[in-house]
Design a protein around this motif. Structure first.
Motif, PDB file in Angstrom:
ATOM      1  N   ALA A 125      -1.652  10.425   0.574  1.00  0.00           N
ATOM      2  CA  ALA A 125      -2.381   9.211   0.433  1.00  0.00           C
ATOM      3  C   ALA A 125      -2.418   8.227   1.398  1.00  0.00           C
ATOM      4  O   ALA A 125      -3.303   7.413   1.711  1.00  0.00           O
ATOM      5  N   GLY A 126      -1.304   8.442   2.361  1.00  0.00           N
ATOM      6  CA  GLY A 126      -1.211   7.814   3.448  1.00  0.00           C
ATOM      7  C   GLY A 126      -0.213   6.404   3.500  1.00  0.00           C
ATOM      8  O   GLY A 126       0.034   5.953   4.605  1.00  0.00           O
ATOM      9  N   GLN A 127       0.525   6.227   2.398  1.00  0.00           N
ATOM     10  CA  GLN A 127       1.668   5.123   2.306  1.00  0.00           C
ATOM     11  C   GLN A 127       2.798   5.540   3.338  1.00  0.00           C
ATOM     12  O   GLN A 127       3.193   4.417   3.915  1.00  0.00           O
ATOM     13  N   LYS A 162     -10.190   8.367   4.189  1.00  0.00           N
ATOM     14  CA  LYS A 162      -9.378   7.164   4.311  1.00  0.00           C
ATOM     15  C   LYS A 162      -9.276   6.904   5.868  1.00  0.00           C
ATOM     16  O   LYS A 162      -8.175   6.733   6.465  1.00  0.00           O
ATOM     17  N   PRO A 163     -10.481   6.556   6.497  1.00  0.00           N
ATOM     18  CA  PRO A 163     -10.413   6.597   7.965  1.00  0.00           C
ATOM     19  C   PRO A 163      -9.625   5.079   8.478  1.00  0.00           C
ATOM     20  O   PRO A 163      -9.024   5.052   9.357  1.00  0.00           O
ATOM     21  N   PHE A 164      -9.798   4.267   7.548  1.00  0.00           N
ATOM     22  CA  PHE A 164      -9.018   2.817   7.663  1.00  0.00           C
ATOM     23  C   PHE A 164      -7.527   3.029   7.562  1.00  0.00           C
ATOM     24  O   PHE A 164      -6.888   2.316   8.389  1.00  0.00           O
ATOM     25  N   ARG A 165      -6.892   3.810   6.693  1.00  0.00           N
ATOM     26  CA  ARG A 165      -5.570   4.101   6.734  1.00  0.00           C
ATOM     27  C   ARG A 165      -5.011   4.729   7.793  1.00  0.00           C
ATOM     28  O   ARG A 165      -4.156   4.304   8.217  1.00  0.00           O
ATOM     29  N   ARG A 166      -5.787   5.888   8.484  1.00  0.00           N
ATOM     30  CA  ARG A 166      -5.669   6.245   9.659  1.00  0.00           C
ATOM     31  C   ARG A 166      -5.254   5.156  10.798  1.00  0.00           C
ATOM     32  O   ARG A 166      -4.696   5.338  11.686  1.00  0.00           O
ATOM     33  N   GLU A 167      -6.412   4.327  10.639  1.00  0.00           N
ATOM     34  CA  GLU A 167      -6.587   3.336  11.883  1.00  0.00           C
ATOM     35  C   GLU A 167      -5.299   2.305  11.678  1.00  0.00           C
ATOM     36  O   GLU A 167      -5.026   1.846  12.766  1.00  0.00           O
ATOM     37  N   VAL A 168      -4.763   2.174  10.433  1.00  0.00           N
ATOM     38  CA  VAL A 168      -3.580   1.183  10.380  1.00  0.00           C
ATOM     39  C   VAL A 168      -2.465   1.914  11.373  1.00  0.00           C
ATOM     40  O   VAL A 168      -1.950   1.251  12.043  1.00  0.00           O
ATOM     41  N   MET A 169      -2.439   3.435  10.920  1.00  0.00           N
ATOM     42  CA  MET A 169      -1.418   4.064  11.753  1.00  0.00           C
ATOM     43  C   MET A 169      -1.486   4.081  13.313  1.00  0.00           C
ATOM     44  O   MET A 169      -0.477   3.860  13.918  1.00  0.00           O
ATOM     45  N   ARG A 170      -2.680   4.198  13.593  1.00  0.00           N
ATOM     46  CA  ARG A 170      -3.060   4.076  15.091  1.00  0.00           C
ATOM     47  C   ARG A 170      -2.694   2.545  15.519  1.00  0.00           C
ATOM     48  O   ARG A 170      -2.266   2.574  16.637  1.00  0.00           O
ATOM     49  N   GLY A 172      -3.814  -1.384  -3.717  1.00  0.00           N
ATOM     50  CA  GLY A 172      -4.972  -0.161  -3.421  1.00  0.00           C
ATOM     51  C   GLY A 172      -5.994  -0.506  -2.477  1.00  0.00           C
ATOM     52  O   GLY A 172      -7.119  -0.047  -2.583  1.00  0.00           O
ATOM     53  N   TYR A 173      -5.731  -1.346  -1.368  1.00  0.00           N
ATOM     54  CA  TYR A 173      -6.522  -1.639  -0.662  1.00  0.00           C
ATOM     55  C   TYR A 173      -7.305  -0.500  -0.025  1.00  0.00           C
ATOM     56  O   TYR A 173      -8.652  -0.772   0.624  1.00  0.00           O
ATOM     57  N   PHE A 174      -6.502   0.411   0.529  1.00  0.00           N
ATOM     58  CA  PHE A 174      -7.228   1.752   1.045  1.00  0.00           C
ATOM     59  C   PHE A 174      -7.615   2.657   0.032  1.00  0.00           C
ATOM     60  O   PHE A 174      -7.908   3.841   0.456  1.00  0.00           O
ATOM     61  N   ASP A 175      -7.835   2.417  -1.305  1.00  0.00           N
ATOM     62  CA  ASP A 175      -8.391   3.131  -1.987  1.00  0.00           C
ATOM     63  C   ASP A 175      -9.464   3.004  -2.992  1.00  0.00           C
ATOM     64  O   ASP A 175      -9.780   3.221  -4.007  1.00  0.00           O
ATOM     65  N   GLY A 217      -4.141 -14.707   6.278  1.00  0.00           N
ATOM     66  CA  GLY A 217      -4.520 -13.394   5.463  1.00  0.00           C
ATOM     67  C   GLY A 217      -4.315 -12.243   6.373  1.00  0.00           C
ATOM     68  O   GLY A 217      -3.842 -12.064   7.306  1.00  0.00           O
ATOM     69  N   THR A 218      -4.526 -11.244   5.419  1.00  0.00           N
ATOM     70  CA  THR A 218      -4.343  -9.702   6.054  1.00  0.00           C
ATOM     71  C   THR A 218      -5.629  -9.287   6.355  1.00  0.00           C
ATOM     72  O   THR A 218      -6.817  -9.343   5.879  1.00  0.00           O
ATOM     73  N   GLY A 219      -5.443  -7.946   7.224  1.00  0.00           N
ATOM     74  CA  GLY A 219      -6.791  -7.520   7.867  1.00  0.00           C
ATOM     75  C   GLY A 219      -7.319  -6.047   7.335  1.00  0.00           C
ATOM     76  O   GLY A 219      -7.848  -5.356   7.918  1.00  0.00           O
ATOM     77  N   TYR A 220      -6.532  -5.924   6.190  1.00  0.00           N
ATOM     78  CA  TYR A 220      -7.090  -4.414   5.462  1.00  0.00           C
ATOM     79  C   TYR A 220      -8.238  -4.180   5.521  1.00  0.00           C
ATOM     80  O   TYR A 220      -8.644  -2.884   5.437  1.00  0.00           O
ATOM     81  N   PHE A 221      -9.084  -4.967   5.310  1.00  0.00           N
ATOM     82  CA  PHE A 221     -10.605  -4.817   5.277  1.00  0.00           C
ATOM     83  C   PHE A 221     -11.334  -5.111   6.582  1.00  0.00           C
ATOM     84  O   PHE A 221     -12.592  -5.049   6.640  1.00  0.00           O
ATOM     85  N   ASP A 222     -10.451  -5.140   7.678  1.00  0.00           N
ATOM     86  CA  ASP A 222     -11.013  -5.474   8.927  1.00  0.00           C
ATOM     87  C   ASP A 222     -10.758  -4.091   9.835  1.00  0.00           C
ATOM     88  O   ASP A 222     -10.761  -4.420  11.107  1.00  0.00           O
ATOM     89  N   MET A 223     -10.330  -3.119   9.551  1.00  0.00           N
ATOM     90  CA  MET A 223      -9.896  -1.879  10.292  1.00  0.00           C
ATOM     91  C   MET A 223     -10.806  -1.310  11.095  1.00  0.00           C
ATOM     92  O   MET A 223     -10.776  -0.770  11.849  1.00  0.00           O
ATOM     93  N   TYR A 224     -12.257  -1.752  10.678  1.00  0.00           N
ATOM     94  CA  TYR A 224     -13.317  -1.063  11.614  1.00  0.00           C
ATOM     95  C   TYR A 224     -13.289  -1.962  12.809  1.00  0.00           C
ATOM     96  O   TYR A 224     -13.531  -1.218  13.946  1.00  0.00           O
TER      97      TYR A 224
END
Lengths: 455, 455
Positions: free
Chosen positions: A140-142, A170-178, A419-422, B417-424
C-alpha cells in the motif's frame, strides 16, 4: 472523577525508554524461523547476509523482556511522538452508545502511519553498522514512505520495490518516497533474477508483496553494504511497534482507564502486535484480562481461514520459513481488494496467541469497512486509511452491541494511519462501484496446498 | 532553564475561550467595505442576503477586542486542537544556525490546514440561523475540504465551486470533499449566470478564485436558505483564525519565549492574520515589539507589487469593494504557479498594517519554495503544503542570516498545512521541470488598471 480530555498526550518525560518484547512472557513461544535450505532453526550467522546484526539479535531473542531504545531513536520519536490517545466523544455521541471508545492515532506524521516507529529503528541499526543503504518492499506504500523518511533523515540510501498495481494506482505515494530521496521500482521488475523469472512465468502480473519481498532480498544480497529490512511480519517489528501499546497503556493508566476490548487491524501484524503486546503481557502474567480482536479483510483471511503451520514468507522462497496462520505464499487477494492487509501470512507471535485462544480474529468485507471509515471521518475529523478502518468497523460493531445490551464497555482501537493516498478507493466507494470478494473454499485450499511439508 | 520539548501542547484547559479582534487595537482602522452599487460603506442589511447575520456583525465590528467562542465550536476545536507549537530542533541542527526556530503546525486535521478553524465557525453560525446550507469557492482545495468537514459534522448542505484547473489537477482533493458529502462543481460552470458569461467570453478558461467567488455568491443568493461563506480575505476569518496566534502566544509564554521574528505565508491573509494578530495587538498597545514578515509568491505579489486602494473582491464584481493591496481583480497568476496563494488582493487589516509599516512583505519564487519544503520535510518529518513552504523559505533565510551574524534570534512561523494533495507539484520539482514566473511590470500595470476609480 477527572474529566477525560478529547486527546490524551503524554509529556516527553513520560515517553517509554524501552521497547517491550512480549515473547519473554509467553509460555508457548512462537516457533523459530527455519532455514529454507536445511529446514533447521536459522542461526544468527545464516541471517547476517540479509539482515542487520542488531536486528537479528532482536529477532531471535525470546527471553529479554525489555530493550533500551537508543537515544538517537528516542530523539527522532520526539519529532512525531507521543501520538495522541483520542477519546472518540463525537463518534460515541453519533452512535448513541454507552460504550467509551478510544483510539491511538498513529497517522499524524508525514509517512501517514505507524510504520515509522520501526522504520527509524531499522534504519538506525543499519546506519550504525556502517551500511550504505537498505532495500525493502512496499504494498500500500506506508512502509516504503516511512522507510524513505527514516533513511533520508539518517543519510542512508533507500531502494523500494513497490507492488506494481500499487505503484500504478498511487503515483503520489511513489512521489512522496522520491521526495524523501528513495529509489522506487515497480515489482516484479527486470532488475532482479527472481523478478525476471516471475515476469516470464506470469507476463502482465500486477505483482504481490511476496514477490516484492523476494526481489528486495535478492537486491540486498547482491549489493555491497546493503541489507534487507521489512515493515511487518517479523518479531523485531512487533518489538519496535510496542511503543504504540506502551504509550497507550501509560495514557490509560494516567486516567485510571481499564479497557475491556482492544482492537487492531491485521495484515502482517505490525500495528496489532505493537498495540496489544503490553496488554497481552499483563494478561500472560495474570495481572489483567482483556478481549483482543484482530480484524482482517475477508478477501485475505489468514487468521480466520488460513492454516497454522510453517510456510514460505515470500513468493521466491528465498526467505526463512515461519510458523504462522497462512493462506499459502502463492495466495494473491482479488484485484477488487483496495488498500493493504494483503499479506498471505501473519506474524508468528500473533499466530501463536491466536492459536492459544488469547486473541480472537474477525474478517470484515471492504464495503462495510469503507462505510465505517466514512462514518468515522465525518464525526472524528480524521480520514482513516482503509487498513485502519478495519479496526473502526469492529469498534463500531462492538459499540453498537453495547447500545443493545446497555453495557458501558471501554473499547480501545488502533488507528494506524490516514487515507490521503487512498482516495481512488474512496472514490470507488463514493461512486457505489466498490465490490466485496470472499475467496471460495477451493481458492483457500489451493493456496495452503502450496505450503511446504514441514511440521 | 527549563528544557523546551520538541512539541509544546497546551492542555485543553489552557485553550483560548475567546477570539481576538486586532482591529480593536488599531488606530488606523482598515477601510470599510463598500457597496458596489452605491460605493458607500455597506450596511448590515445590505449584506444579509449573502452572509450569515452573526458573521456580518463580526465582519463590521472594529471595536470589540474579544468575542466568546461558542461552546459547540470549542468542543469541535478539541477534536483537533490545540495544535502543536514545534521546536524545529532537527532543522536548526541541519542548518547549523544559532537561531531558535518554532512553527505552529495546523495540518494535523483531515482537512490538512488551518482553514478548519474558520470553517467550523462559519458553518456553526449558518446552522444556528436555521439555514439549509452554504456555498463557497475553493482554489487549492484546503478551504473546500475544511468547509465540507464542518458542514458534514453539523448536517449542513455544502456546495463548493472549485477552480477548474485545481479540480482537474487534484481529483483526490475533490474526492475528500465528496467523502464529506459536499457537492463539488468545477468553476466556471454552466450552473450560474456569471459562470456562463465568463465561459462565453473566455472559452477554455481554467478558472480563477475571483470567478469561483462570483459563482458561489450567485448560487447562495438564488437558493432559499443558503448563504455564502469565504475562507480568507474577510475580517471575520482573521478573527476566527486568531486562535492560531492566541495558542502560539500561550505556548510561548509558558516557556518564557519571546519571538523576534514572526513569519506567515500570505494569500488572502487568513493564516498570517490569525497567527500575528495577538502579537500585533501587543505591539500596537506598546507592550512588545516584533518583526512581522508576510511571504507571498513572486508570481502573485499583491503586497510587494500591488496597489493599495479599493478594488473588487471577485471577477463578476458582485461582492463588496475592499481597500487592500491588490493586483486588480482580473489578475490571474501564471499557469506555472503551483498551489494556492493566488488571490489578487489581501485582507484589509493586513493591507493596512503593511501600509503603516508594521508588517513587512517578501515575495519568493516557487522553485526556491519547494527547495525549502524538501529540506524541511527531510528533517522535520512533515511534508508541507506549497503554501506553507513560503513561510519555511523565509524562516530558513532568516536562520541562515543568524548563522552569518551569530545572532540567536527566535523565529516563529506558521506551518499552515500538509502537501499530501500537492504531489503533482512535488513531482514537477523532483523531475526538475518546475519553472518560476515573475509577472512583468506591464502585466502588473494591466491588472491594477482594472481597479475601480474609488478613493
Amino acid at each position: 472523577m477527572t474529566e477525560i480530555p478529547y486527546k490524551i498526550y503524554l509529556e516527553e518525560s513520560e515517553m517509554p525508554t524501552q521497547w517491550y518484547n512480549v515473547r519473554a512472557d509467553m509460555k508457548n513461544k512462537p516457533a523459530p524461523l527455519l532455514n529454507p535450505a536445511t529446514l533447521k532453526p536459522i542461526t544468527f550467522d545464516e541471517l547476517r547476509p540479509v539482515f542487520c546484526d542488531e536486528l537479528i539479535k532482536q529477532e531471535l531473542d525470546d527471553e529479554t523482556a525489555y530493550f533500551d531504545i537508543p537515544t538517537e531513536i528516542r530523539d527522532f520519536y520526539k519529532m512525531y511522538r507521543p501520538s495522541p490517545l483520542v477519546r472518540a466523544y463525537c463518534l460515541e455521541k453519533k452512535l448513541g452508545t454507552p460504550a467509551k471508545i478510544y483510539y491511538k492515532f498513529e497517522g499524524s506524521n508525514t509517512s501517514g502511519s505507524h510504520k515509522l516507529n520501526s522504520a527509524i529503528a531499522q534504519a538506525y541499526y543499519a546506519k550504525n553498522q556502517g551500511l550504505k543503504g537498505v532495500t525493502t518492499e512496499t504494498g500500500a506504500g506506508q512502509w516504503g514512505t516511512a522507510l524513505s523518511m527514516a533513511c533520508s533523515y539518517l543519510g542512508l540510501d533507500c531502494r523500494v520495490y513497490m507492488v506494481k498495481c500499487s505503484y500504478e494506482q498511487k503515483p503520489f505515494r511513489r512521489e512522496v518516497m522520491r521526495t524523501y530521496g528513495a529509489n522506487v521500482t515497480p515489482s516484479p521488475s527486470e532488475t532482479t533474477e527472481v523478478g525476471r523469472r516471475i515476469l516470464a512465468e506470469f507476463p502482465g502480473t500486477s505483482g504481490s508483496l511476496g514477490c516484492a519481498i523476494s526481489e528486495a532480498v535478492e537486491a540486498a544480497e547482491s549489493m555491497e553494504g546493503y541489507r534487507y529490512v521489512l515493515g511487518s511480519v517479523l518479531n523485531q517489528v512487533l518489538l519496535h511497534q510496542s511503543i504504540i501499546g506502551l504509550e497507550t497503556k501509560i495514557a490509560l493508566d494516567k486516567y485510571d482507564i481499564k479497557p475491556d476490548i482492544i482492537i487492531g487491524c491485521a495484515g502482517g501484524g505490525s500495528n496489532l502486535g505493537g498495540l496489544i503486546s503490553p496488554f497481552v503481557g499483563e494478561q500472560l502474567r495474570g495481572e489483567a484480562e482483556y478481549q483482543f480482536i484482530a480484524v482482517e479483510p475477508a478477501s485475505c483471511p489468514s487468521l480466520t481461514r488460513g492454516r497454522f503451520g510453517y510456510d514460505y514468507c515470500d513468493t521466491g522462497k528465498v526467505c526463512p520459513l515461519a510458523k504462522m496462520y497462512t493462506l499459502g505464499s502463492g495466495f494473491i487477494p482479488s484485484a477488487s481488494h483496495a488498500g493493504g492487509l494483503r499479506y498471505h501470512g501473519m506474524n508468528s507471535v500473533l499466530s501463536q496467541l491466536h492459536h492459544d485462544g488469547i486473541m480472537e480474529a474477525r474478517a470484515v468485507e471492504q464495503t462495510s469497512v469503507f462505510e465505517a471509515a466514512v462514518e468515522f471521518a465525518r464525526v472524528e475529523g480524521i480520514l482513516p486509511a482503509p487498513e485502519s478502518s478495519h479496526a473502526i468497523r469492529v469498534a463500531i460493531d462492538e459499540a453498537m452491541k453495547c447500545k443493545e445490551t446497555g453495557e458501558e464497555k471501554t473499547i480501545v482501537f488502533g488507528l494506524t494511519g490516514t487515507g490521503y493516498f487512498d482516495m481512488y478507493a474512496y472514490e470507488k466507494y463514493n461512486n457505489g462501484v466498490m465490490s466485496d470478494y470472499i475467496p471460495t473454499d477451493e481458492e483457500i485450499a489451493r493456496g495452503v496446498a502450496g505450503m511446504p511439508n514441514v511440521e
